[in-house]
Design a protein around this motif. Structure first.
Motif, mmCIF file in Angstrom:
data_model
loop_
_atom_site.group_PDB
_atom_site.id
_atom_site.type_symbol
_atom_site.label_atom_id
_atom_site.label_comp_id
_atom_site.label_asym_id
_atom_site.label_seq_id
_atom_site.Cartn_x
_atom_site.Cartn_y
_atom_site.Cartn_z
ATOM 1 N N LEU A 1 2.319 18.050 -7.435
ATOM 2 C CA LEU A 1 2.554 17.055 -6.383
ATOM 3 C C LEU A 1 1.345 16.147 -6.105
ATOM 4 O O LEU A 1 1.525 14.945 -5.903
ATOM 5 N N PRO A 2 0.112 16.681 -6.106
ATOM 6 C CA PRO A 2 -1.012 15.758 -5.939
ATOM 7 C C PRO A 2 -1.051 14.679 -7.023
ATOM 8 O O PRO A 2 -1.475 13.552 -6.756
ATOM 9 N N ARG A 3 -0.566 15.008 -8.219
ATOM 10 C CA ARG A 3 -0.515 13.985 -9.289
ATOM 11 C C ARG A 3 0.544 12.932 -8.969
ATOM 12 O O ARG A 3 0.389 11.767 -9.336
ATOM 13 N N VAL A 4 1.629 13.369 -8.337
ATOM 14 C CA VAL A 4 2.647 12.385 -7.943
ATOM 15 C C VAL A 4 2.048 11.398 -6.947
ATOM 16 O O VAL A 4 2.203 10.185 -7.086
ATOM 17 N N SER A 5 1.317 11.927 -5.979
ATOM 18 C CA SER A 5 0.750 10.995 -4.997
ATOM 19 C C SER A 5 -0.316 10.120 -5.642
ATOM 20 O O SER A 5 -0.480 8.963 -5.272
#
Lengths: 341, 471, 266
Positions: free
Chosen positions: B157-161
């Motif tokens: 998820l941090p990569r999505v953001s």
């Protein structure tokens, strides 16, 4: 069909009218609120500030300069001066008016609120820098000194406002003025910007548009009677002397300690490494502290590791962790010794 | 005491002398020490570069070629599993709580001779709405939250953001808002809580205020039902399914666009005064722990949200029953309100029934349609359908539902406006309460409640009036 | 240090300040603070020690409010307070205020600092700051399994020597190393392990001069104050809570003697 059209028109007008009323800052209600400010107090405090400015800069205050700085007709300015005299805030020495000690501490209180508020806006909010001064001009007449002291405590008792002016202490102490106008620099000399005058606001906006900020390192390239050309963080700025006069600088005598070539963190392409030299002073407040906390400090090695699919931000490897930094901030971090792998 | 003041004065003098560089200089020193220590103690072994795997994975997940498709497929998969997977357990829970326990309780109350009034308030009001909320909310959340948490624990998820940041930056927001939005598609209350991961005050407020524009789990069924009844019928029969699906997706997309637009305007106006400090650390990837995740996401998120929903649903159930059953001069409170508010409802393309349903079904969007059906039957005086006044219900057949709604005077315009209003209205009471808990500010809670409602009324008004002029 | 040795098993926490900070110490012998960067597995350690189940996730900044729990070890009851995860203690955010004030004014008997061993250098920033405030700390090197996966190793003994505090490698998610953590918490709390924490060295001469100047003045006023250098740094940063504490003389509460007196009264 006609009645529907009628409804539509009425609906649209209601919408537009409420927008006109409630729009933040530009709406009618916001304007009324501002107009409710006590006008007399504003004039007195502005006049006191003007007297204080004259004193600080060793200049003489005249009726004309008062009416000019308060944009008042001369008759009204004279009335304000009378009131100030009645209140014991200024005295007439015969040839000119000077502040009494009471008047001086009143003026310093107003200035303290003004500069604290500017600092607060710069550090803790996203308000555009061209608006700092005008918002502080309003706030200085509204905020009590107690509230200002609380604000100061909250933001870590700052000592300078974002334009490089010292903030008077609670006891009204203020260090002496230092620095020289940029126009006095010789060609080839290095200096640091100490202060950017925020009045008049049109001139300040021009300085901001050039990307200038307090703490920035500059080098004088060329000066003539109609233009001043200098380098600021690796970029060339050209200003008319009358505008450049609003910049005061501190000469750096020993040019050995000067970083002469500037590369930015945003210049690194993926895979390249560099060493951080510093963060521009234009990165302030929480944003600056956050970068420092994450290891963006002079001496840190940094490597551009990945780029987001939109191209911005970029993930940099710093002190063993991957930190995403937006281009806007990366272009305000200076680096040296770029190596490609 | 005097001595202490001298000390403070000396500190102030020294501060003037040091200027503003102290903080920078201290951190520089600390990191210098840190580098020295870590150089002495940390070694890498093996021939490969450390973090080789993480870096490789990062390169793929953030690449221009694969980054977006991977994200889209993963998130679409999560939503698909949630919607498809929730049907069976939902039907199962409903068959127990609504079709078995409820009649059993009714017969029990009949046998012990409970007065009509108490029986209605407790069983048809409080129990039924609580059972309804559990049946429709629990399964999708029990599927969605663990899946989301697994992606979170793995570090995806941090990569999505990171990837979405450039889009959100233009709206003055933080890339992590993409995650709170995604969470909002599951449940807005959970999305508001998820905004905790944004550490910059302004961006966090933006994420909280605009989360309601993510079409939550409770609103998808409304959208799908109304679209298949009213939009599907506008298209030729062989395109009906496609048209209604397209309509639902457009409403969801409109929500995403509006949340960006609202974020942009807020960050330029009302939220200008809030601090903004962007930072995003990309944590190392870690193998997720499946059992632990199931447990914690069930306890922390699902039960937490469900409990809050139940707390609000019970009193609302009582209110729903009461307004349908308390009568003044022969007509119920509900009928009086519906008749009174109908002209305004029609002005914005809706009707009095819908307005009342949205007011009394504020605890959960899930019970809006059952309430609408009950009220329609009540106000149109239909017989032979429904379970009696104050008893919310749903029909298994779309055709039967359509018949009731048409009998209530609904048109295609009503359907379109309801879909828009379902997207643009105040958040459910669980979310409102959560917004208050998270922001601790009455001002922002009221704002996030009223702003979408006003938008909904304005949008529906213009759609309705323009529709009347065109048709 | 001498005073500490006089009473080996005495707690050092400041009970009055702890009450002010909202910590109920009834039935507890020692108080332990849990500090660390966000996303280092701090909450997992907290859960392992207390048996509570807080949500832990691979996300910076999960713990928003301060969590408390308790555990028993070696016939002693420990209160453990999970402080908000922060990158630093030198800035002005609410989270950092909470963590900083707790460690300084609450005087925990032990501060457990959890670090992500794969990102040690960055984490040391916080560690070095905490060691300026307190003498009694234990470093937990968490996520050692991830360190191995990334083909790196840390010389634990050398690190312990550099920092002057116990360093314990753990894999909290597998509950590995927790016994050692408990043992060292107990040893530091009861004074059988005496820490000799490293202080920040590379301070620039100009700053160092200012810090020394103030430290000397603090020495005159509050000779028994254990962390003068930190207090001096905070005064120079304009930290209002520190200015108030000095102005009101409250800072004197932190002097070592006051604790010794407290103990003899008990």
């Amino acid at each position: 069909m006609d009645s529907n059209l009628y409804t539509l028109i009425v609906g649209t007008s209601i919408l537009l009218f409420s927008g006109y009323l409630f729009f933040p800052e530009k709406g009618l209600i916001a304007k009324w609120k501002r107009a409710l400010l006590n006008n007399k107090r504003v004039k007195i405090e502005d006049a006191l500030k003007h007297f204080y400015d004259c004193e600080y800069n060793n200049a003489d205050c005249s009726l004309a300069s008062i009416s000019g700085s308060l944009t008042l007709p001369k008759d009204d300015a004279a009335k304000v001066i009378d009131t100030l005299q009645d209140m014991g805030l200024i005295t007439n020495t015969g040839d000119r008016f000077i502040l009494t000690s009471e008047g001086r501490s009143y003026a310093l209180r107003v200035i303290r609120v003004h500069r604290l508020w500017e600092r607060y806006l710069a550090d803790e909010t996203s308000v555009n820098e061209t608006e700092w001064h005008s918002q502080a001009e309003e706030m200085e007449h509204m905020m009590s000194i107690e509230a200002a002291n609380e604000l100061a405590a909250q933001i870590g008792n700052p000592i300078m406002d974002p334009h490089g002016d010292p903030i008077p202490s609670t006891k009204g102490e203020l260090p002496q003025k230092i620095g020289i106008p940029i126009t006095q620099l010789n060609e080839g000399e290095f200096a640091k910007i100490l202060h950017l005058e925020d009045e008049p606001s049109t001139v300040y906006a021009q300085l901001v548009a050039e990307g200038l900020y307090v703490g920035q390192q500059i080098r004088m390239i060329e000066k003539s009677s109609n233009r001043i050309k200098f380098e600021a963080n690796g970029e060339i700025a050209i200003l008319a002397p009358i505008i450049a006069n609003n910049i005061s600088v501190n000469l750096i005598p020993d040019s050995k300690n000067v970083v002469k070539s500037f590369k930015k963190l945003s210049d690194l392409s993926v895979g390249q490494k560099g060493t951080i030299v510093g963060i521009a002073k234009a990165v302030r407040g929480q944003q600056r502290r956050r970068l420092l906390d994450l290891g963006v400090v002079p001496g840190s090695e940094v490597k551009a590791e990945i780029q987001s699919l939109g191209g911005d931000p970029t993930g940099y490897r710093i002190r063993g962790a991957t930190i995403a930094i937006r281009k806007k901030h990366a272009s305000q971090v200076f680096i040296k010794d770029i190596i490609s792998e | 005491m005097k001595e202490n003041e001298i000390l403070i004065n000396r500190a102030n003098e020294l501060r003037w002398e040091l200027g503003e560089t102290l903080h920078d200089s201290l951190l520089e020193s600390i990191y210098k020490d840190a580098a020295e220590i870590s150089k002495k103690t940390v070694k890498s072994f093996g021939d490969k570069e450390s973090y080789a795997f993480d870096i490789k994975l990062d390169k793929i997940l953030t690449s221009k070629l694969y980054g977006f498709p991977i994200m889209f497929i993963l998130l679409a998969f999560v939503f698909w599993i949630t919607i498809v997977g929730a049907n069976v357990p939902s039907a199962f829970i409903a068959s127990i709580l609504l079709d078995t326990v409820h009649p059993w309780l009714k017969s029990l109350s009949y046998s012990i001779g409970l007065p009509f009034f108490i029986d209605g308030v407790l069983l048809d009001g409080a129990y039924l709405s609580m059972a309804w909320v559990i049946a429709v909310m629990l399964p999708p959340m029990a599927i969605f939250f663990p899946m989301y948490t697994l992606l979170e624990d793995f570090g995806y998820l941090p990569r999505v953001s990171f990837n979405m940041d450039s889009l959100f930056r233009k709206a003055g927001a933080h890339g992590k808002q993409a995650l709170t939005m995604a969470m909002g598609f599951g449940c807005n209350a959970a999305g508001v809580v998820a905004a905790r991961v944004i550490d910059s005050p302004r961006e966090r407020l933006l994420a909280i205020i605009t989360n309601n524009f993510s079409l939550c789990n409770g609103r998808w069924p409304t959208q799908i039902l109304i679209a298949s009844i009213f939009i599907g019928s506008l298209a030729p029969p062989y395109l009906a399914g496609l048209a209604s699906a397209a309509a639902v997706v457009s409403v969801a997309l409109l929500g995403i666009i509006l949340s960006l637009v609202v974020s942009y305007s807020l960050s330029k106006t009302a939220l200008k005064g809030e601090a903004s400090a962007y930072s995003l650390e990309l944590p190392p990837y870690r193998p997720p722990r499946i059992m632990q995740t199931l447990y914690t996401s069930l306890i922390d998120r699902t039960i937490f949200v469900l409990w809050r929903a139940i707390v609000f649903a019970v009193p609302a159930g009582i209110v729903i029953w009461l307004v349908a059953n308390i009568t003044i001069e022969g007509s119920s409170l509900a009928q009086i309100f519906i008749e009174w508010s109908n002209p305004f409802g029609l002005l914005i393309g809706l009707n009095g029934v819908i307005l009342l349903a949205y007011i009394i079904a504020i605890p959960a969007n899930e019970i809006v349609i059952p309430t609408v059906l009950m009220l329609t039957v009540l106000s149109a005086g239909l017989t032979g359908v429904g379970e009696g006044s104050g008893v919310i219900f749903e029909l298994s057949s779309i055709q039967d539902t359509a018949i009731i709604l048409h009998a209530g005077g609904w048109t295609a315009l009503t359907g379109i406006c309801l879909m828009l209003f379902s997207l643009l209205h105040n958040p459910c009471s669980t979310t409102i309460y959560t917004i208050y808990k998270e922001t601790r500010s009455i001002k922002w809670t009221v704002f996030s409640t009223v702003m979408p409602l006003i938008m909904g009324i304005v949008v529906c008004f213009f759609v309705a009036q323009i529709w009347h002029i065109i048709s | 240090m001498n005073e500490l040795n006089n009473c080996e098993n005495c707690p050092v926490h400041n009970i009055n300040n702890l009450v002010k900070l909202g910590i109920n110490m009834d039935k507890f012998d020692y108080v332990v603070a849990l500090a660390g960067n966000p996303n280092t597995g701090k909450s997992t350690i907290f859960n392992n020690l207390t048996g509570l189940r807080q949500h832990t996730g691979n996300w910076p900044g999960k713990t928003v409010a301060r969590a408390e729990g308790g555990f028993s070890y070696a016939n002693k009851n420990f209160k453990i307070v999970d402080l908000p995860g922060t990158y630093s203690l030198l800035s002005t955010s609410t989270d950092e205020d909470i963590a900083r004030n707790f460690i300084l004014f609450g005087k925990p008997d032990v501060t457990v600092i959890v670090v992500d061993s794969t990102r040690l250098e960055r984490n040391l920033n916080l560690v070095l700051q905490i060691l300026e405030i307190t003498d009694r700390a234990v470093l937990v090197l968490n996520l050692m399994d991830e360190l191995k996966r990334n083909k790196m190793e840390i010389d634990v003994r050398a690190l312990s020597k550099e920092l002057g505090i116990p360093v314990i490698p753990t894999e909290a998610r597998q509950k590995k190393g927790m016994d050692e953590v408990l043992r060292y918490i107990d040893e530091v709390a009861n004074g059988s392990f005496v820490c000799a924490p490293r202080r920040i060295k590379s301070i620039s001469s100009k700053v160092d001069f200012a810090i020394n100047d103030l430290t000397i003045k603090l020495q005159e006023q509050f000779p028994k104050l254990p962390n003068k250098r930190w207090v001096a740094m905070r005064l120079l940063e304009g930290d209002q809570s520190m200015i108030d504490a000095v102005n009101s003389g409250e800072i004197g509460n932190l002097e070592i003697t006051s604790n010794v007196m407290e103990r003899s009264l008990q």
